[in-house]
Scaffold this motif. Sequence first.
Motif, PDB file in Angstrom:
ATOM      1  N   ASP A  46       0.778  -1.009  -0.036  1.00 40.18           N
ATOM      2  CA  ASP A  46      -0.104   0.152   0.237  1.00 40.18           C
ATOM      3  C   ASP A  46       0.930   1.021   0.071  1.00 40.18           C
ATOM      4  O   ASP A  46       2.112   1.006  -0.053  1.00 40.18           O
ATOM      5  CB  ASP A  46      -0.938   0.000   1.316  1.00 40.18           C
ATOM      6  CG  ASP A  46      -0.256  -0.008   2.727  1.00 40.18           C
ATOM      7  OD1 ASP A  46       0.732   0.878   2.761  1.00 40.18           O
ATOM      8  OD2 ASP A  46      -0.829  -0.648   3.378  1.00 40.18           O
ATOM      9  N   LEU A  47       0.162   2.544  -0.135  1.00 32.80           N
ATOM     10  CA  LEU A  47       1.198   3.733  -0.467  1.00 32.80           C
ATOM     11  C   LEU A  47       1.953   3.863   0.945  1.00 32.80           C
ATOM     12  O   LEU A  47       3.084   4.361   0.632  1.00 32.80           O
ATOM     13  CB  LEU A  47      -0.224   4.881  -0.503  1.00 32.80           C
ATOM     14  CG  LEU A  47       0.695   6.248  -0.757  1.00 32.80           C
ATOM     15  CD1 LEU A  47       1.500   6.006  -2.010  1.00 32.80           C
ATOM     16  CD2 LEU A  47      -0.412   7.548  -0.779  1.00 32.80           C
ATOM     17  N   GLY A  70      -4.537   3.274  -0.696  1.00 34.31           N
ATOM     18  CA  GLY A  70      -4.158   4.409  -0.247  1.00 34.31           C
ATOM     19  C   GLY A  70      -3.839   5.828  -1.057  1.00 34.31           C
ATOM     20  O   GLY A  70      -3.634   6.805  -0.733  1.00 34.31           O
ATOM     21  N   ALA A  71      -3.758   5.375  -2.390  1.00 35.04           N
ATOM     22  CA  ALA A  71      -3.610   6.226  -3.446  1.00 35.04           C
ATOM     23  C   ALA A  71      -4.795   6.540  -4.041  1.00 35.04           C
ATOM     24  O   ALA A  71      -5.430   5.446  -4.434  1.00 35.04           O
ATOM     25  CB  ALA A  71      -2.593   5.884  -4.316  1.00 35.04           C
ATOM     26  N   THR A  72      -5.071   7.705  -4.276  1.00 35.78           N
ATOM     27  CA  THR A  72      -6.271   8.096  -5.259  1.00 35.78           C
ATOM     28  C   THR A  72      -5.791   8.623  -6.579  1.00 35.78           C
ATOM     29  O   THR A  72      -4.949   9.607  -6.383  1.00 35.78           O
ATOM     30  CB  THR A  72      -7.143   9.181  -4.591  1.00 35.78           C
ATOM     31  OG1 THR A  72      -7.461   8.772  -3.310  1.00 35.78           O
ATOM     32  CG2 THR A  72      -8.482   9.253  -5.226  1.00 35.78           C
ATOM     33  N   GLY A  73      -6.041   8.249  -7.650  1.00 35.95           N
ATOM     34  CA  GLY A  73      -5.750   8.899  -8.927  1.00 35.95           C
ATOM     35  C   GLY A  73      -4.291   8.769  -9.173  1.00 35.95           C
ATOM     36  O   GLY A  73      -3.543   7.655  -8.805  1.00 35.95           O
ATOM     37  N   PHE A  74      -3.628   9.790  -9.252  1.00 40.72           N
ATOM     38  CA  PHE A  74      -1.979   9.834  -9.489  1.00 40.72           C
ATOM     39  C   PHE A  74      -1.259  10.311  -8.146  1.00 40.72           C
ATOM     40  O   PHE A  74      -0.126  10.490  -8.226  1.00 40.72           O
ATOM     41  CB  PHE A  74      -1.639  10.686 -10.835  1.00 40.72           C
ATOM     42  CG  PHE A  74      -1.955  10.100 -12.165  1.00 40.72           C
ATOM     43  CD1 PHE A  74      -1.328   9.259 -12.718  1.00 40.72           C
ATOM     44  CD2 PHE A  74      -3.402  10.511 -12.659  1.00 40.72           C
ATOM     45  CE1 PHE A  74      -1.595   8.664 -13.796  1.00 40.72           C
ATOM     46  CE2 PHE A  74      -3.545   9.914 -13.775  1.00 40.72           C
ATOM     47  CZ  PHE A  74      -2.773   9.034 -14.356  1.00 40.72           C
ATOM     48  N   CYS A  75      -2.179  10.174  -7.057  1.00 39.76           N
ATOM     49  CA  CYS A  75      -1.459  11.133  -6.000  1.00 39.76           C
ATOM     50  C   CYS A  75      -0.156  10.446  -5.451  1.00 39.76           C
ATOM     51  O   CYS A  75       0.640  10.804  -4.950  1.00 39.76           O
ATOM     52  CB  CYS A  75      -2.409  11.481  -4.907  1.00 39.76           C
ATOM     53  SG  CYS A  75      -2.706   9.872  -3.903  1.00 39.76           S
ATOM     54  N   GLY A  76      -0.311   9.046  -5.617  1.00 42.03           N
ATOM     55  CA  GLY A  76       0.900   8.116  -5.053  1.00 42.03           C
ATOM     56  C   GLY A  76       2.003   8.393  -5.961  1.00 42.03           C
ATOM     57  O   GLY A  76       3.121   8.456  -5.589  1.00 42.03           O
ATOM     58  N   THR A 106       3.028  12.675 -17.749  1.00 44.83           N
ATOM     59  CA  THR A 106       2.956  14.130 -17.375  1.00 44.83           C
ATOM     60  C   THR A 106       3.146  14.298 -15.844  1.00 44.83           C
ATOM     61  O   THR A 106       3.608  15.141 -15.568  1.00 44.83           O
ATOM     62  CB  THR A 106       1.536  14.530 -17.493  1.00 44.83           C
ATOM     63  OG1 THR A 106       1.125  14.395 -19.030  1.00 44.83           O
ATOM     64  CG2 THR A 106       1.183  16.128 -17.242  1.00 44.83           C
ATOM     65  N   TYR A 107       2.714  13.293 -14.916  1.00 41.49           N
ATOM     66  CA  TYR A 107       3.123  13.424 -13.341  1.00 41.49           C
ATOM     67  C   TYR A 107       4.531  12.897 -13.258  1.00 41.49           C
ATOM     68  O   TYR A 107       4.886  12.772 -11.904  1.00 41.49           O
ATOM     69  CB  TYR A 107       2.032  12.431 -12.803  1.00 41.49           C
ATOM     70  CG  TYR A 107       0.628  13.084 -12.672  1.00 41.49           C
ATOM     71  CD1 TYR A 107       0.473  14.256 -11.728  1.00 41.49           C
ATOM     72  CD2 TYR A 107      -0.428  12.679 -13.261  1.00 41.49           C
ATOM     73  CE1 TYR A 107      -0.748  15.059 -11.817  1.00 41.49           C
ATOM     74  CE2 TYR A 107      -1.665  13.093 -12.948  1.00 41.49           C
ATOM     75  CZ  TYR A 107      -1.908  14.349 -12.239  1.00 41.49           C
ATOM     76  OH  TYR A 107      -2.986  15.120 -12.189  1.00 41.49           O
ATOM     77  N   GLY A 108       5.283  12.379 -14.299  1.00 43.38           N
ATOM     78  CA  GLY A 108       6.504  12.101 -13.796  1.00 43.38           C
ATOM     79  C   GLY A 108       7.017  10.738 -14.039  1.00 43.38           C
ATOM     80  O   GLY A 108       8.109  10.404 -13.670  1.00 43.38           O
ATOM     81  N   GLN A 183      -5.837  23.261  -3.468  1.00 47.29           N
ATOM     82  CA  GLN A 183      -6.070  21.879  -3.361  1.00 47.29           C
ATOM     83  C   GLN A 183      -4.745  21.092  -4.076  1.00 47.29           C
ATOM     84  O   GLN A 183      -4.095  20.326  -3.736  1.00 47.29           O
ATOM     85  CB  GLN A 183      -7.129  21.222  -4.264  1.00 47.29           C
ATOM     86  CG  GLN A 183      -7.400  19.875  -3.862  1.00 47.29           C
ATOM     87  CD  GLN A 183      -8.719  19.264  -4.617  1.00 47.29           C
ATOM     88  OE1 GLN A 183      -9.545  20.200  -5.366  1.00 47.29           O
ATOM     89  NE2 GLN A 183      -9.112  18.038  -4.392  1.00 47.29           N
ATOM     90  N   ILE A 184      -4.256  22.207  -5.122  1.00 45.38           N
ATOM     91  CA  ILE A 184      -2.990  21.618  -5.899  1.00 45.38           C
ATOM     92  C   ILE A 184      -2.005  21.815  -4.783  1.00 45.38           C
ATOM     93  O   ILE A 184      -0.917  20.929  -4.866  1.00 45.38           O
ATOM     94  CB  ILE A 184      -2.985  22.541  -7.218  1.00 45.38           C
ATOM     95  CG1 ILE A 184      -3.969  22.386  -8.207  1.00 45.38           C
ATOM     96  CG2 ILE A 184      -1.566  22.332  -7.886  1.00 45.38           C
ATOM     97  CD1 ILE A 184      -4.054  23.290  -9.305  1.00 45.38           C
ATOM     98  N   ALA A 185      -1.806  22.879  -4.143  1.00 49.43           N
ATOM     99  CA  ALA A 185      -0.889  23.309  -3.082  1.00 49.43           C
ATOM    100  C   ALA A 185      -0.596  22.183  -2.004  1.00 49.43           C
ATOM    101  O   ALA A 185      -0.017  21.601  -2.071  1.00 49.43           O
ATOM    102  CB  ALA A 185      -1.214  24.370  -2.464  1.00 49.43           C
ATOM    103  N   TYR A 186      -1.900  21.647  -1.523  1.00 46.82           N
ATOM    104  CA  TYR A 186      -2.034  20.400  -0.734  1.00 46.82           C
ATOM    105  C   TYR A 186      -1.425  19.164  -1.326  1.00 46.82           C
ATOM    106  O   TYR A 186      -0.519  18.668  -0.907  1.00 46.82           O
ATOM    107  CB  TYR A 186      -3.391  20.498  -0.080  1.00 46.82           C
ATOM    108  CG  TYR A 186      -3.561  19.081   0.582  1.00 46.82           C
ATOM    109  CD1 TYR A 186      -3.419  19.294   1.947  1.00 46.82           C
ATOM    110  CD2 TYR A 186      -4.197  18.032   0.286  1.00 46.82           C
ATOM    111  CE1 TYR A 186      -3.304  18.247   2.817  1.00 46.82           C
ATOM    112  CE2 TYR A 186      -4.252  16.870   1.203  1.00 46.82           C
ATOM    113  CZ  TYR A 186      -4.042  16.901   2.466  1.00 46.82           C
ATOM    114  OH  TYR A 186      -3.997  15.945   3.048  1.00 46.82           O
TER     115      TYR A 186
END
Length: 237
Positions: A46-47, A70-76, A106-108, A183-186
């Motif tokens: 898990d994340l 533990g990850a939503t979308g690309f947050c992980g 795009t997210y790296g 939200q982006i900042a968070y």
Amino acid sequence: MTSASPSAGAEKARVLIADDHPLFRTAMHNVIDAVYHDAEFIEASDLDEMMSLAAGAEFDLVVLDLNIPGATGFCGLVQLRNEFPNVPVVVVSADEGADVAHDAITYGAVGYIPKSLTMDAMVKALNHVIGGGVYLPPTDAKDGKRKGALSEKDLRFAERVESLSTQQRVVLQMLVEGRPNKQIAYLLDVTESTVKAHVSAILRKLDVQSRTQAVICAGKLSLQAPHHAPPERSVRH
DNA sequence: ATGGCACTCATCTTAAGGAT
DNA sequence: ATCCTTAAGATGAGTGCCAT
């Protein structure tokens, strides 16, 4: 955590596999064995486990399941890239959508591997990534047809998007998703001021007057445009 | 050492919407 | 109408990295 040079060195390659399915982790062992031969495997289901294992460690490669608990979308992926920007991350997912693959890059991520890929194809993909390239799965012919050709205006916009830095692209992607600066900042673990500065730079580079304009153009691009790889890496399909 | 670039942050202005 | 809050955008400054 910093990345070590790939398997060329005398030391064992260290590979982190982050996936909640033990069966898939075992499958990835076999794939990576074919690439690194004598690799050392570290596994996370898990994340949280992934982030704690990654802290203070060095890896040659991280294989990340997009839907890890533990990850939503690309947050992980975003968290991983923020904490350890030098480690190459390959995203694996059951989702075969071209848009998701493009978003992952795009997210790296340095590669996107659908779980439906054959073992041989996965080995080739990982070899390409380890060699410094970016891997995207072959585009579906029907999908490609659906995407259609780009207008001159769209091409110019795509070129401008290419000029954005990695972080700026991540911010742009989040703008496209309709997220506010706060939200982006968070999500990126920076202050709102930083996000605003990125947005300002994005608007300037894309030659648009507002985020709405940027979102409309970028949204259109993500539906139509072929992937534009970071300049320093080649793209293999 | 120096310059360029990316990233980060603080501060200010402006605009929109809601409450009084 | 006025005030307050929230969000967006611009600007200047500091820091770190990298190429020259």
